[in-house]
Design a protein around this motif. Structure first.
Motif, PDB file in Angstrom:
ATOM      1  N   GLY A 149       0.808  -1.219   0.000  1.00  0.00           N
ATOM      2  CA  GLY A 149       0.000   0.000   0.000  1.00  0.00           C
ATOM      3  C   GLY A 149       0.842   1.270   0.000  1.00  0.00           C
ATOM      4  O   GLY A 149       0.452   2.280  -0.595  1.00  0.00           O
ATOM      5  N   SER A 150       1.990   1.238   0.675  1.00  0.00           N
ATOM      6  CA  SER A 150       2.817   2.450   0.739  1.00  0.00           C
ATOM      7  C   SER A 150       3.282   2.836  -0.659  1.00  0.00           C
ATOM      8  O   SER A 150       3.203   4.005  -1.054  1.00  0.00           O
ATOM      9  CB  SER A 150       4.036   2.220   1.630  1.00  0.00           C
ATOM     10  N   HIS A 190      -3.239   7.381   6.528  1.00  0.00           N
ATOM     11  CA  HIS A 190      -2.107   6.504   6.842  1.00  0.00           C
ATOM     12  C   HIS A 190      -0.772   7.236   6.667  1.00  0.00           C
ATOM     13  O   HIS A 190      -0.620   8.080   5.784  1.00  0.00           O
ATOM     14  CB  HIS A 190      -2.130   5.262   5.928  1.00  0.00           C
ATOM     15  N   ASP A 272      -6.964   5.672  -0.813  1.00  0.00           N
ATOM     16  CA  ASP A 272      -6.188   4.637  -0.134  1.00  0.00           C
ATOM     17  C   ASP A 272      -7.177   3.603   0.397  1.00  0.00           C
ATOM     18  O   ASP A 272      -7.841   3.828   1.411  1.00  0.00           O
ATOM     19  CB  ASP A 272      -5.384   5.258   1.012  1.00  0.00           C
ATOM     20  N   ALA A 274      -6.233   0.430   1.206  1.00  0.00           N
ATOM     21  CA  ALA A 274      -5.244  -0.627   1.494  1.00  0.00           C
ATOM     22  C   ALA A 274      -5.911  -1.976   1.805  1.00  0.00           C
ATOM     23  O   ALA A 274      -5.643  -2.970   1.157  1.00  0.00           O
ATOM     24  CB  ALA A 274      -4.335  -0.186   2.631  1.00  0.00           C
ATOM     25  N   ASP A 301      -4.004  -3.343  -1.130  1.00  0.00           N
ATOM     26  CA  ASP A 301      -3.045  -4.418  -0.905  1.00  0.00           C
ATOM     27  C   ASP A 301      -3.660  -5.760  -1.212  1.00  0.00           C
ATOM     28  O   ASP A 301      -4.835  -5.992  -0.937  1.00  0.00           O
ATOM     29  CB  ASP A 301      -2.629  -4.418   0.573  1.00  0.00           C
ATOM     30  N   HIS A 303      -1.720  -8.375  -0.062  1.00  0.00           N
ATOM     31  CA  HIS A 303      -1.216  -9.149   1.091  1.00  0.00           C
ATOM     32  C   HIS A 303      -2.015  -8.874   2.367  1.00  0.00           C
ATOM     33  O   HIS A 303      -1.722  -9.456   3.400  1.00  0.00           O
ATOM     34  CB  HIS A 303       0.285  -8.927   1.314  1.00  0.00           C
ATOM     35  N   LYS A 304      -2.987  -7.983   2.288  1.00  0.00           N
ATOM     36  CA  LYS A 304      -3.822  -7.764   3.470  1.00  0.00           C
ATOM     37  C   LYS A 304      -5.098  -8.604   3.343  1.00  0.00           C
ATOM     38  O   LYS A 304      -5.129  -9.740   3.792  1.00  0.00           O
ATOM     39  CB  LYS A 304      -4.149  -6.272   3.617  1.00  0.00           C
TER      40      LYS A 304
END
Ligand SMILES: Cc1ncc(COP(=O)(O)O)c(C=O)c1O
Length: 492
Positions: A149-150, A190, A272, A274, A301, A303-304
């Motif tokens: 996400g970053s 975030h 965002d 994420a 994301d 991976h989340k």
């Protein structure tokens, strides 16, 4: 037969022997995942492991069998957290066994997916196309898989800043912008957005934090006023960052309202999402994400809340030309020819990295094996578990819910009647450390209205209802123990 081998190759003499260790490793990996619930969630890395991991760089080799024994002893045997059903820290996804196979095969095929006419690049393109379809983005939008996400936030915000600048920032740079460019986000945004603004050379003075309502959603009326105020002060409102699922409490900004405002004011809307964007998959909570399909850029994301093993994030950008603006650099050695391997998509022109791994494979395999229905069910289950936990907390006299629970995050604390705010903070800090260190369950922490909160973020397809019962019971037990030991310390 004498093999004609270069003495410098790193391939094995005996492929079968290497494969035998590989088979053991795969068996051990699956056994680890199958039995993970039986052990503690996490342990402080033992001193012996810490010592072993300070050994000097190895000059000569060790047999793979011996190294693999160390991997088992040092790494597999020591629980680190997020694959366990009672890990709910930060917003860490669980990963999947299918994803393990994807990453293993990606390492074997080992393409550099920076660009070119290769099948791995087509796999990434298909994953991006699937993501556009899931998020309601048009087929002509562009996208990129990245570390998370970053990076996705950075890319989306960079594209917005470059697209809305009054000069060509590629040439003039931020220093050449006639007016200070402004980025707007809620006070709950975030930290990766702070970092993106900093890295773009805008500075913290260019990020205006707009207050939130009691549900932690951006105050859109206050945002409108801030934009007006900045314009009249000679600044240049450029980008709105909306959040679909804030990291602290899972709140959703009114993205539809933000999209309307961005259109009227001619600002770029970056969202965002994420973890929250994935709520689109689950009919039970999809309505929360209304409007994310209107964003100019969307970060989320995999991976989340798509539970893909680390790392994998995604950014989508409605206008591919705008997406490329900050990143498009093609030196002669990368210029595509009309045929041959260079004639494919160059993902490197859509982000910072030239060399990129094949993270698309684990996503592609996972989506094919499970199908989006399974993800929708897992996401809906996590939301239902968050509601269940919130209800259990609300029903306990000694526990206090600290924020609304719109999605999958529950912030609470141990606070029996008579315990002051000032006393509750250190008590809950100590309680959380004990809970983590004994390995029972692993929430993380945050501040809600300035108060220390135990924070449970559920992006875990292994969690079950009894896991949350155990959490509630153990927090109460620990709270009572700590409170009574503090009372006896005061008394003595
Ligand atoms: C709302 C939000 N945005 C951005 C991020 C950063 O994502 P990553 O950790 O994948 O870089 C997070 C991480 O938790 C998040 O919750």
């Amino acid at each position: 037969v004498t093999a004609d081998r270069s003495p410098t190759t790193l391939d094995p003499d005996d492929w079968e022997a290497l494969a035998a260790v590989g088979h053991r490793a795969l068996d051990d990996a699956m056994e680890l995942l199958e039995g993970v619930a039986e052990g503690p969630v996490w342990r402080v890395p033992p001193a012996e492991v810490q010592r072993a991991l300070t050994a000097p760089v190895p000059r000569t080799g060790t047999s793979l069998e011996a190294v693999y024994d160390d991997v088992r002893r040092l790494i597999l045997a020591n629980p680190h957290g997020n694959i366990h059903p009672r890990f709910w820290g930060w917003v860490n996804g669980t990963g999947t066994p299918v994803g393990v196979l994807g990453d293993m095969l990606a390492a074997a095929v080992n393409p550099n997916v920076g660009g070119g006419n290769t099948v791995p690049a087509l796999v990434e393109q298909q994953v991006i196309d699937w993501m556009k379809a899931l998020m309601g983005f048009p087929p002509g939008a562009s996208g990129l898989l990245g570390t998370g996400g970053s990076m996705a936030n950075f890319i989306g915000i960079a594209s917005g800043v470059y697209a809305k600048a009054e000069v060509d920032l590629r040439d003039a740079g931020i220093a050449g912008a006639p007016r200070r460019m402004m980025v707007y986000a809620s006070s709950q945004v975030h930290s990766s957005v702070d970092r993106a603004v900093r890295l773009l050379g805008l500075g913290a003075q260019s990020l205006r934090r707009i207050p939130v309502d009691e549900e932690f959603r951006i105050d859109t009326a206050a945002l409108r006023l801030a934009i007006e105020e900045d314009r009249s002060a000679g600044r240049h409102p450029a980008v709105i960052v909306g959040t679909a699922g804030t990291v602290n409490t899972g709140a959703f900004d009114d993205v539809e309202g933000l999209a309307d405002l961005a259109t009227v004011e001619d600002l770029w809307l970056h969202v965002d999402g994420a973890f929250g964007a994935m709520a689109r998959l689950a009919p039970e909570v999809r309505a929360l994400t209304t409007g994310v399909d209107r964003a100019d850029s969307l970060a989320f994301d995999l991976h989340k809340w798509l539970y893909v093993p680390y790392d994998a994030g995604c950014v989508l950008v409605r206008d591919p030309d705008a997406h490329r603006l900050p990143f498009d650099v093609t030196p002669p050695y990368l210029a595509p020819l009309t045929g041959g391997i260079s004639a494919g998509t160059w993902f490197s022109n859509y982000g910072i990295e030239l060399s990129r791994g094949f993270r698309a494979l684990k996503v592609w395999m996972s989506l094919r094996v499970h199908g989006t229905d399974a993800y929708a069910a897992a996401i809906a289950a996590n939301v239902a578990q968050a509601r269940y936990l919130a209800e259990r907390i609300a029903a306990q006299a000694d526990l206090e819910l600290l924020a609304p629970v719109p999605l999958n995050i529950v912030c609470f604390r141990y606070r029996p009647s008579g315990l002051s705010d000032e006393a509750a903070d250190p008590l809950n800090r100590g309680l959380l450390i004990r809970l983590q260190e004994e390995g029972t369950a692993l929430p993380s922490h945050t501040l809600v209205h300035g108060r220390f909160a135990i924070r449970v973020a559920i992006t875990n397809h292994r969690s079950r209802y009894p896991d949350f019962d155990l959490l509630v019971e153990r927090v109460i037990q620990l709270g009572r123990e700590i409170a009574s030991s503090e009372r006896s310390t005061v008394a003595s």
